[in-house]
Motif scaffolding. Structure first.
Motif, short mmCIF file in Angstrom:
data_model
loop_
_atom_site.label_atom_id
_atom_site.label_comp_id
_atom_site.label_asym_id
_atom_site.label_seq_id
_atom_site.Cartn_x
_atom_site.Cartn_y
_atom_site.Cartn_z
N THR A 70 0.85 -1.19 0.00
CA THR A 70 0.00 0.00 0.00
C THR A 70 0.89 1.24 0.00
N PRO A 71 0.31 2.44 -0.11
CA PRO A 71 1.11 3.65 -0.01
C PRO A 71 1.70 3.91 1.38
N VAL A 72 1.34 3.10 2.36
CA VAL A 72 1.84 3.29 3.72
C VAL A 72 3.25 2.70 3.81
N PRO A 73 4.25 3.48 4.21
CA PRO A 73 5.62 2.96 4.25
C PRO A 73 5.87 2.11 5.49
N VAL A 74 6.22 0.85 5.28
CA VAL A 74 6.53 -0.08 6.37
C VAL A 74 7.75 -0.91 5.98
N PRO A 75 8.50 -1.44 6.96
CA PRO A 75 9.60 -2.34 6.62
C PRO A 75 9.07 -3.65 6.05
N GLY A 76 9.87 -4.31 5.25
CA GLY A 76 9.50 -5.63 4.76
C GLY A 76 9.55 -6.65 5.88
N ALA A 77 8.53 -7.52 5.94
CA ALA A 77 8.49 -8.57 6.96
C ALA A 77 9.30 -9.78 6.48
N VAL A 78 10.17 -10.30 7.34
CA VAL A 78 11.04 -11.41 6.97
C VAL A 78 10.56 -12.72 7.58
N LEU A 79 10.22 -12.71 8.87
CA LEU A 79 9.93 -13.97 9.55
C LEU A 79 9.25 -13.68 10.88
N LEU A 80 8.29 -14.53 11.24
CA LEU A 80 7.64 -14.50 12.55
C LEU A 80 7.90 -15.81 13.25
N CYS A 81 8.28 -15.74 14.54
CA CYS A 81 8.47 -16.94 15.35
C CYS A 81 7.67 -16.78 16.63
#
Length: 341
Positions: A84-95
């Motif tokens: 989306t136009p909302v700037p966020v970091p890329g998600a890599v992994l959830l544990c």
């Protein structure tokens, strides 16, 4: 970046093994890491293998309040907003397995940028750049609140009906869970907020802790990423605006351990921020005083919780010894805002 010694709360060897198992395509070098100072709630670490860089988020050590510090929630929202136009970091992994490093955690891309936390930092930029940055902060909030939750898979991310009532109950329970001393006026503030509830604005994805030092500003003064999504939900967007206004009203005192930037030359006034948001969003902001007072109440509860963890010896970093002394001012400002609104 520190060497291979583990920073508090993060076992780098265990993290490396988990990354190798779950994301074998990532670079495979030994990890170095350090605790990023500035956060007062979830712990945030910068981690590198010498080539690539990531950020790891985990809950605080020790006393953790129910419903807070939800790693899966943070990971889900930044994943949903990525396109989306909302700037966020890329998600890599959830544990979500606490056995890996001692608590649930997630990994995201490292984003270059500056979290402006003090009036001095902004003053060094000059009034024009300060004004542009803060107005872009408002515009980014408008962009967040314009996202269609259903379109990004967040239509079940919260329950908008009765949102404000539940928020008041939630923060009242958080306060009760951290009560260790008398706080004059805080129960009065909670009661007044309850009797003056406004009709909620149309629902949106809300950040829950939106302020200048929870975003990264790039070298071109644009908002590169919104961080710290632990309080995000689907609810009344004016709660985000009220919090932003509250921070704009604060002025520094000796030893202030929270970000205070509103007095920097060029910083737009609260009235300008309201006008900018209203023009961009088209939302009715006539009851914004209630939301600002609620922000003071919420921050008083958060700071009291942090003070409580400090008294138990369960905090990391500097400045925690001064937080307890700040809580009465937030209570007083919340009461004043309701009276004047």
């Amino acid at each position: 970046m520190s060497g291979t010694e583990n920073p508090p709360g993060l076992d780098l060897e265990r993290l490396r093994r988990h990354l190798d198992a779950e994301r074998p395509g990532l670079p495979a070098g030994a990890l170095q890491g350090e605790l990023i100072e500035g956060g007062r709630s979830n712990l945030t670490y910068a981690v590198t293998d010498g080539v690539s860089r990531w950020v790891v988020r985990r809950p605080p050590l020790g006393h953790v309040l129910a419903t807070a510090h939800d790693m899966a929630r943070e990971h889900r929202v930044i994943s949903a907003l990525h396109d989306t136009p909302v700037p966020v970091p890329g998600a890599v992994l959830l544990c979500e397995d606490p056995e890996v490093i001692g608590a649930p955690f997630y990994v995201m891309d490292f984003v270059e940028g500056t979290p402006y936390r003090t009036e001095r930092q902004l003053t060094e930029l000059g009034p024009e750049r300060t004004r542009d940055i803060v107005l872009r902060l408002v515009d980014t909030l408008v962009a967040l609140h314009a996202v269609d939750p259903r379109a990004v898979g967040l239509d079940d991310f919260g329950r908008p009906e009765g949102f404000l009532e539940r928020q008041l109950r939630r923060w009242g329970k958080q306060l009760d869970a951290s009560r260790s001393r008398e706080l004059a006026g805080i129960d009065e503030l909670a009661a007044l907020l309850g009797t003056r509830l406004p009709a909620s604005a149309p629902a949106a994805v809300v950040h829950g802790d939106y302020r200048l030092d929870n975003v990264l500003i790039g070298a071109d003064d644009t908002v590169r990423a919104i961080l710290d999504w632990e309080m995000s939900t689907l609810g009344d967007p004016l709660t985000d605006l009220g919090l932003l206004l509250m921070y704009g009203e604060l002025r520094p005192t000796p030893g202030t351990p929270v970000s205070v930037t509103g007095g920097a030359p060029g910083h737009p006034s609260p009235a300008e921020l309201i006008e900018r948001y209203a023009a961009g969003s088209g939302r009715d902001v006539s009851s914004v005083a209630w939301y600002t007072a609620f922000a003071y109440f919420k921050l008083a509860v958060i700071l009291e919780g942090i003070h409580y963890r400090y008294t138990l010896g369960q905090t990391l970093g500097a400045g925690f010894d001064r937080i307890g002394a700040m809580v009465p001012a937030f209570i007083d400002n919340g009461l004043r805002t309701l009276q004047e609104g």
